[in-house]
Motif scaffolding. Structure first.
Motif, PDB file in Angstrom:
ATOM      1  N   VAL A   1      12.330   8.725   9.017  1.00  0.00           N
ATOM      2  CA  VAL A   1      13.145   8.966   7.829  1.00  0.00           C
ATOM      3  C   VAL A   1      14.454   8.196   7.922  1.00  0.00           C
ATOM      4  O   VAL A   1      14.888   7.566   6.944  1.00  0.00           O
ATOM      5  N   SER A   2      15.059   8.201   9.098  1.00  0.00           N
ATOM      6  CA  SER A   2      16.356   7.530   9.208  1.00  0.00           C
ATOM      7  C   SER A   2      16.245   6.027   9.013  1.00  0.00           C
ATOM      8  O   SER A   2      17.101   5.424   8.377  1.00  0.00           O
ATOM      9  N   TYR A   3      15.215   5.423   9.541  1.00  0.00           N
ATOM     10  CA  TYR A   3      15.081   3.977   9.389  1.00  0.00           C
ATOM     11  C   TYR A   3      14.261   3.573   8.176  1.00  0.00           C
ATOM     12  O   TYR A   3      14.468   2.505   7.623  1.00  0.00           O
ATOM     13  N   GLY A   4      13.338   4.404   7.761  1.00  0.00           N
ATOM     14  CA  GLY A   4      12.478   4.043   6.645  1.00  0.00           C
ATOM     15  C   GLY A   4      13.034   4.381   5.283  1.00  0.00           C
ATOM     16  O   GLY A   4      12.655   3.783   4.287  1.00  0.00           O
ATOM     17  N   VAL A   5      13.945   5.352   5.230  1.00  0.00           N
ATOM     18  CA  VAL A   5      14.488   5.793   3.942  1.00  0.00           C
ATOM     19  C   VAL A   5      15.985   5.517   3.854  1.00  0.00           C
ATOM     20  O   VAL A   5      16.459   4.907   2.895  1.00  0.00           O
ATOM     21  N   VAL A   6      16.724   5.973   4.832  1.00  0.00           N
ATOM     22  CA  VAL A   6      18.183   5.901   4.760  1.00  0.00           C
ATOM     23  C   VAL A   6      18.687   4.460   4.841  1.00  0.00           C
ATOM     24  O   VAL A   6      19.567   4.065   4.071  1.00  0.00           O
ATOM     25  N   SER A   7      18.145   3.681   5.741  1.00  0.00           N
ATOM     26  CA  SER A   7      18.623   2.303   5.892  1.00  0.00           C
ATOM     27  C   SER A   7      18.432   1.459   4.640  1.00  0.00           C
ATOM     28  O   SER A   7      19.387   0.796   4.203  1.00  0.00           O
ATOM     29  N   PRO A   8      17.261   1.459   4.004  1.00  0.00           N
ATOM     30  CA  PRO A   8      17.144   0.677   2.770  1.00  0.00           C
ATOM     31  C   PRO A   8      18.070   1.168   1.656  1.00  0.00           C
ATOM     32  O   PRO A   8      18.639   0.359   0.916  1.00  0.00           O
ATOM     33  N   ILE A   9      18.264   2.464   1.556  1.00  0.00           N
ATOM     34  CA  ILE A   9      19.177   2.996   0.537  1.00  0.00           C
ATOM     35  C   ILE A   9      20.611   2.543   0.831  1.00  0.00           C
ATOM     36  O   ILE A   9      21.358   2.190  -0.087  1.00  0.00           O
TER      37      ILE A   9
ATOM     38  N   TYR B   1      21.528  -0.195   2.385  1.00  0.00           N
ATOM     39  CA  TYR B   1      21.640  -1.619   2.058  1.00  0.00           C
ATOM     40  C   TYR B   1      21.761  -1.840   0.556  1.00  0.00           C
ATOM     41  O   TYR B   1      22.551  -2.667   0.111  1.00  0.00           O
ATOM     42  N   VAL B   2      20.998  -1.119  -0.229  1.00  0.00           N
ATOM     43  CA  VAL B   2      21.073  -1.250  -1.686  1.00  0.00           C
ATOM     44  C   VAL B   2      22.428  -0.767  -2.188  1.00  0.00           C
ATOM     45  O   VAL B   2      23.045  -1.389  -3.068  1.00  0.00           O
ATOM     46  N   ALA B   3      22.927   0.335  -1.622  1.00  0.00           N
ATOM     47  CA  ALA B   3      24.225   0.852  -2.039  1.00  0.00           C
ATOM     48  C   ALA B   3      25.346  -0.127  -1.704  1.00  0.00           C
ATOM     49  O   ALA B   3      26.295  -0.289  -2.480  1.00  0.00           O
ATOM     50  N   ARG B   4      25.243  -0.791  -0.576  1.00  0.00           N
ATOM     51  CA  ARG B   4      26.262  -1.776  -0.205  1.00  0.00           C
ATOM     52  C   ARG B   4      26.206  -3.018  -1.085  1.00  0.00           C
ATOM     53  O   ARG B   4      27.205  -3.698  -1.285  1.00  0.00           O
ATOM     54  N   ALA B   5      25.035  -3.312  -1.614  1.00  0.00           N
ATOM     55  CA  ALA B   5      24.878  -4.509  -2.448  1.00  0.00           C
ATOM     56  C   ALA B   5      25.437  -4.304  -3.853  1.00  0.00           C
ATOM     57  O   ALA B   5      25.768  -5.272  -4.530  1.00  0.00           O
ATOM     58  N   ALA B   6      25.566  -3.047  -4.286  1.00  0.00           N
ATOM     59  CA  ALA B   6      26.075  -2.780  -5.640  1.00  0.00           C
ATOM     60  C   ALA B   6      27.575  -3.035  -5.674  1.00  0.00           C
ATOM     61  O   ALA B   6      28.295  -2.720  -4.720  1.00  0.00           O
ATOM     62  N   PRO B   7      28.095  -3.598  -6.755  1.00  0.00           N
ATOM     63  CA  PRO B   7      29.536  -3.840  -6.842  1.00  0.00           C
ATOM     64  C   PRO B   7      30.313  -2.519  -6.912  1.00  0.00           C
ATOM     65  O   PRO B   7      29.878  -1.550  -7.530  1.00  0.00           O
ATOM     66  N   ALA B   8      31.465  -2.495  -6.254  1.00  0.00           N
ATOM     67  CA  ALA B   8      32.250  -1.265  -6.157  1.00  0.00           C
ATOM     68  C   ALA B   8      32.956  -0.919  -7.463  1.00  0.00           C
ATOM     69  O   ALA B   8      33.322   0.238  -7.669  1.00  0.00           O
ATOM     70  N   ASP B   9      33.185  -1.875  -8.349  1.00  0.00           N
ATOM     71  CA  ASP B   9      33.900  -1.582  -9.588  1.00  0.00           C
ATOM     72  C   ASP B   9      32.961  -1.109 -10.702  1.00  0.00           C
ATOM     73  O   ASP B   9      33.360  -0.980 -11.845  1.00  0.00           O
ATOM     74  N   ASN B  10      31.740  -0.815 -10.366  1.00  0.00           N
ATOM     75  CA  ASN B  10      30.743  -0.326 -11.302  1.00  0.00           C
ATOM     76  C   ASN B  10      31.032   1.151 -11.621  1.00  0.00           C
ATOM     77  O   ASN B  10      31.298   1.938 -10.717  1.00  0.00           O
ATOM     78  N   PRO B  11      30.992   1.579 -12.889  1.00  0.00           N
ATOM     79  CA  PRO B  11      31.245   2.988 -13.224  1.00  0.00           C
ATOM     80  C   PRO B  11      30.241   3.944 -12.572  1.00  0.00           C
ATOM     81  O   PRO B  11      30.609   5.065 -12.208  1.00  0.00           O
ATOM     82  N   ALA B  12      29.005   3.523 -12.397  1.00  0.00           N
ATOM     83  CA  ALA B  12      28.022   4.390 -11.753  1.00  0.00           C
ATOM     84  C   ALA B  12      28.392   4.650 -10.297  1.00  0.00           C
ATOM     85  O   ALA B  12      28.308   5.781  -9.810  1.00  0.00           O
ATOM     86  N   VAL B  13      28.824   3.606  -9.593  1.00  0.00           N
ATOM     87  CA  VAL B  13      29.220   3.762  -8.196  1.00  0.00           C
ATOM     88  C   VAL B  13      30.462   4.633  -8.094  1.00  0.00           C
ATOM     89  O   VAL B  13      30.557   5.500  -7.220  1.00  0.00           O
ATOM     90  N   GLN B  14      31.420   4.448  -8.998  1.00  0.00           N
ATOM     91  CA  GLN B  14      32.625   5.278  -8.990  1.00  0.00           C
ATOM     92  C   GLN B  14      32.279   6.742  -9.244  1.00  0.00           C
ATOM     93  O   GLN B  14      32.848   7.650  -8.629  1.00  0.00           O
ATOM     94  N   GLY B  15      31.316   6.997 -10.130  1.00  0.00           N
ATOM     95  CA  GLY B  15      30.885   8.376 -10.389  1.00  0.00           C
ATOM     96  C   GLY B  15      30.230   9.010  -9.178  1.00  0.00           C
ATOM     97  O   GLY B  15      30.453  10.182  -8.875  1.00  0.00           O
ATOM     98  N   ILE B  16      29.425   8.222  -8.463  1.00  0.00           N
ATOM     99  CA  ILE B  16      28.786   8.736  -7.246  1.00  0.00           C
ATOM    100  C   ILE B  16      29.832   9.063  -6.187  1.00  0.00           C
ATOM    101  O   ILE B  16      29.782  10.102  -5.534  1.00  0.00           O
TER     102      ILE B  16
END
Length: 103
Positions: free
Chosen positions: A60-68, A70-85
């Motif tokens: 779970v830690s390597y198969g689920v958490v790591s890809p999530i 990486y995707v979260a880091r790839a999203a721009p920080a000034d995005n309203p969705a990221v700010q809401g999260i």
């Protein structure tokens, strides 16, 4: 554990006590063997459960958490969705802290 070797007298006793002793000894040895087998079973099954839990957590830690992550880091920080999260995570963290302090 018993080795299964029993001595049986060639001359039967007149009251049958030898056979009764043999049956009693076999019952005691059988109970001891069953107890040892149960102990071995529980120790090996607890090891199996521990390995299963470890491997599941690892997957779970390597198969689920790591890809999530990486995707979260790839999203721009000034995005309203990221700010809401981020704001939602902060609010949840504050709520848990207040619940834990209220105990």
């Amino acid at each position: 554990m018993s080795n299964g070797a029993y001595s049986v007298t060639a001359v039967p006793s007149p009251n049958g006590a030898g056979g009764l002793q043999l049956v009693g000894r076999a019952a005691r040895d059988g109970a001891a063997d069953a107890s040892e087998a149960a102990t071995r079973f529980w120790s090996s099954s607890s090891l199996m459960v521990a390995r299963l839990l470890y491997n599941t957590a690892y997957a779970v830690s390597y198969g689920v958490v790591s890809p999530i992550a990486y995707v979260a880091r790839a999203a721009p920080a000034d995005n309203p969705a990221v700010q809401g999260i981020v704001e939602g995570a902060d609010a949840a963290s504050r709520r848990v802290d207040s619940l834990l302090k209220g105990r």
